[in-house]
Write a protein that holds these residues in place. Structure first.
Motif, short mmCIF file in Angstrom:
data_model
loop_
_atom_site.label_atom_id
_atom_site.label_comp_id
_atom_site.label_asym_id
_atom_site.label_seq_id
_atom_site.Cartn_x
_atom_site.Cartn_y
_atom_site.Cartn_z
N GLN A 394 9.81 -7.62 1.35
CA GLN A 394 9.27 -7.29 0.03
C GLN A 394 8.07 -6.35 0.20
OE1 GLN A 394 10.07 -8.11 -3.42
NE2 GLN A 394 8.65 -6.38 -3.45
N TYR A 395 8.09 -5.26 -0.53
CA TYR A 395 7.00 -4.28 -0.47
C TYR A 395 5.98 -4.56 -1.57
CZ TYR A 395 9.67 -1.57 2.90
OH TYR A 395 10.34 -1.16 4.01
N TYR A 396 4.72 -4.31 -1.24
CA TYR A 396 3.64 -4.54 -2.19
C TYR A 396 2.73 -3.31 -2.26
CZ TYR A 396 4.86 -9.49 -1.88
OH TYR A 396 5.52 -10.70 -1.94
N LEU A 397 2.15 -3.10 -3.42
CA LEU A 397 1.07 -2.14 -3.61
C LEU A 397 -0.21 -2.92 -3.85
CD1 LEU A 397 2.73 0.48 -5.99
CD2 LEU A 397 2.59 0.51 -3.49
N ASP A 398 -1.28 -2.52 -3.20
CA ASP A 398 -2.54 -3.26 -3.25
C ASP A 398 -3.67 -2.30 -3.59
OD1 ASP A 398 -4.91 -4.69 -2.64
OD2 ASP A 398 -3.80 -5.98 -1.26
N ALA A 399 -4.44 -2.63 -4.63
CA ALA A 399 -5.54 -1.77 -5.08
C ALA A 399 -6.86 -2.09 -4.41
CB ALA A 399 -5.70 -1.88 -6.60
N GLY A 400 -6.88 -3.07 -3.53
CA GLY A 400 -8.10 -3.41 -2.83
C GLY A 400 -8.93 -4.44 -3.57
N ALA A 401 -9.69 -5.19 -2.83
CA ALA A 401 -10.50 -6.27 -3.40
C ALA A 401 -11.79 -5.72 -3.99
CB ALA A 401 -10.81 -7.30 -2.32
N GLY A 402 -12.46 -6.58 -4.76
CA GLY A 402 -13.80 -6.26 -5.24
C GLY A 402 -13.89 -5.71 -6.64
N HIS A 403 -12.78 -5.53 -7.32
CA HIS A 403 -12.80 -5.02 -8.69
C HIS A 403 -12.71 -6.18 -9.68
CE1 HIS A 403 -12.38 -1.02 -7.04
NE2 HIS A 403 -11.28 -1.40 -6.39
N ALA A 404 -13.39 -6.04 -10.80
CA ALA A 404 -13.43 -7.12 -11.79
C ALA A 404 -12.10 -7.32 -12.48
CB ALA A 404 -14.51 -6.84 -12.83
N SER A 405 -11.30 -6.29 -12.58
CA SER A 405 -9.98 -6.41 -13.21
C SER A 405 -9.09 -5.28 -12.71
CB SER A 405 -10.08 -6.36 -14.74
OG SER A 405 -10.51 -5.08 -15.17
N TYR A 406 -7.80 -5.42 -12.97
CA TYR A 406 -6.81 -4.43 -12.56
C TYR A 406 -5.82 -4.24 -13.69
CZ TYR A 406 -8.58 -5.81 -7.95
OH TYR A 406 -9.39 -6.10 -6.89
N LEU A 407 -5.44 -3.01 -13.95
CA LEU A 407 -4.36 -2.74 -14.88
C LEU A 407 -3.47 -1.66 -14.30
CD1 LEU A 407 -2.92 -3.33 -17.49
CD2 LEU A 407 -4.34 -1.61 -18.61
N TRP A 408 -2.27 -2.09 -13.87
CA TRP A 408 -1.31 -1.17 -13.29
C TRP A 408 -0.53 -0.45 -14.38
CZ3 TRP A 408 -0.84 -0.29 -8.03
CH2 TRP A 408 -1.55 -1.15 -7.21
#
Length: 535
Positions: A394-408
């Protein structure tokens, strides 16, 4: 000309500020006529006129192909103006009575406003090479206009106690001390105004100044929209040096008999010429005066104005308000139309030959006071970095830690998302005070290898990370080799959940793993993934 391609983008984003609200900003259309568009576009959008849907204003940065890089929403009814990059690398915009200055992380670091009882006019702020601030202001005073029968269609006299608004120029040094102040009422005559603006004998917006510019000789250029005039002002004495356009015009327009009306955005450009956006006039001009971007060569000795370049998008269109023209000699130029009379385009980009390169329009007819292009930025945008990895197929995309929120872009809101379908993927994360910044877009076309890593084995012989022991039980020691990038080391379980994300202070460190269930885990650092097992 290449084939026209259009891209429509609509994003629904939830803001996390203290006065947060959820709001969709309007879909927009990018028309790309060729690929010569470069850099970044800064614009600030607002709904003018009726707004039954309550569309809030917002700032936006787009890349050269129309992808949203940054945006910030504002409360309905509170419009940010003049969103631009200053020569010192700060970003400025006018809002709620002052100008705010942001650094490269979109964090407000300073503000500036007029002093001495002068109201700050949010039409323009220029930060000068010496660090001083050149600011427009407004003052209101009482004037006896009873001897001026110029008001309305019947030319009635003005009030003996009329309230008149006039422009003020203030220059403040870096410590916000006023070092120069100029008042229009001390240098202009009341009859310099275009009488089309004299509708109310009791209240007069007289000069309606809308742009400032430091000329090459250090003196000041002022645009007064209600005079149809550009004025050059002596920086030392305040004296008027010359007047271009309007009732007090001193120049001979060699090849521009219509001259300009209701203009915005006077600028002195690198080749020594002067540019402005001629809004035109659809109600009081005969013949019809259409909107145009204009470049003049001025002879300040013989007082001639030679129109050497212009661009008109539509000879049937004028712009009742707002707009600007940003010209690069030998390159592309931005023409921002403000409130256009018949179309909903915000701005377009044209080359020196007058051919369109790029255009943006909003379905809800949003407008921008000014729009700008910057071929490059003086700093690196702090965009989130998306990495791609594979765990048990399974492949994943990761935006990195430390952000208060994420919206893909697919609506997901977690730090890491599984790649389950082809498409274009990007993510927005919060930045600054209420803003959001996006990652670059990753295009997935092949689900069998979305990371494009088919030629890279799972365990690289020159990996920058190693774990000991493996298999492990109660203790796990991680070694990071050559950690120059300061990227995080991540421990990931078999479902793709990130258990730890740590930027190590040392090249060798321990992880607490006693509480972890037995099974397969992965250590990830940069683009290297190491499989480890707990027993």
């Amino acid at each position: 000309m290449k084939a026209i391609s259009k891209l429509s983008v609509a994003l629904v984003l939830t803001l996390l500020a203290s006065n947060s609200y959820s709001q969709s900003y309007s879909p927009f259309t990018i028309t790309e006529y060729d690929s010569s568009s470069t850099g970044y576009y800064f614009t600030s959008l607002q709904k003018t006129g009726g707004n039954p849907q309550g569309i809030p204003p917002f700032q936006m940065i787009l890349d050269s192909t129309g992808n949203v890089v940054y945006y910030k929403m504002f409360s309905p009814g509170q419009t940010p103006l003049d969103f631009k990059l200053q020569p010192n690398g700060l970003i400025s915009y006018g809002y709620t009575g002052k100008y705010y200055l942001m650094d490269s992380t979109f964090t407000i670091v300073d503000s500036v406003a007029c002093k001495n009882g002068v109201t700050t006019d949010l039409h323009d702020l220029q930060i000068l090479p010496n660090g001083n601030f050149l600011i427009l202001g407004i003052e209101e005073y009482q004037m006896d206009l009873s001897s001026y029968p110029l008001f309305g269609i019947n030319n009635v006299p003005g009030s003996a106690t009329a309230n008149v608004e006039a422009g003020v120029i203030q220059e403040q040094d870096a410590l916000k001390n006023v070092v120069f102040e100029w008042h229009a009422k001390d240098y202009f005559s009341f009859t310099d105004v275009d009488t089309a603006w004299l509708n109310n004998p009791n209240q007069v917006d007289w000069t309606h100044c809308n742009a400032l510019e430091q000329d090459a000789d250090g003196n000041i250029l002022l645009s007064s929209r209600h005079f149809n005039e550009i004025t050059k002002i002596n920086r030392q004495t305040g004296a008027v040096m010359w007047r271009l356009g309007g009732n007090a015009n001193q120049f001979n327009f060699l090849n521009d008999p219509m001259q300009f009306r209701r203009q915005h955005d006077i600028r002195r450009i690198a080749n020594g010429n002067y540019t402005l956006f001629d809004n035109g006039d659809g109600g009081f001009s005969n013949p019809f005066h259409y909107a145009s971007a204009k470049e003049y060569e001025l002879d300040e000795v013989n007082f001639t104005a030679n129109l050497i370049w212009s661009y008109t998008d539509d000879v049937n269109e004028f712009s009742p308000a707002m707009g600007n023209f940003q010209k690069y000699s030998g390159g592309n130029s931005v023409v921002s139309y403000g409130i256009t009379s018949s179309q909903n385009k915000v701005f377009n980009v044209v080359n020196d030959a007058g051919q369109k390169v790029f255009e943006i329009s909003f379905n809800d007819t949003l407008r921008s006071y000014r729009s700008f292009n910057y071929p490059s930025l003086p700093w690196t945008l702090p965009r989130p970095q998306v990495t791609c990895y594979e765990i048990t197929g399974q492949y994943y995309l990761d935006a990195g830690a430390g952000h208060a929120s994420y919206l893909w872009s697919n609506g997901e809101t977690s730090q890491a998302i599984p790649v389950t379908a082809p498409g274009s993927y990007s993510v927005f994360v919060p930045i600054g005070q209420g803003g959001f910044i996006s990652s670059a877009t990753l295009v997935v076309s092949d689900l069998s290898d979305p990371c494009n890593t088919s030629t890279i084995p799972e365990h690289q012989s020159q990996a920058n990370i190693s774990a000991f022991p493996n298999p492990f039980h109660d203790e796990l020691q991680i070694t990071v080799h050559n950690n120059r990038s300061q990227n995080p080391v991540q421990l990931i379980n078999s479902t793709g959940k990130i258990i730890y994300s740590i930027v190590p202070d040392e090249s060798i460190f321990d992880l607490e793993v006693r509480h972890l269930a037995a099974g397969v885990y992965w250590i990830r650092y940069e683009n290297v993934v190491e499989k480890i097992v707990k027993y």
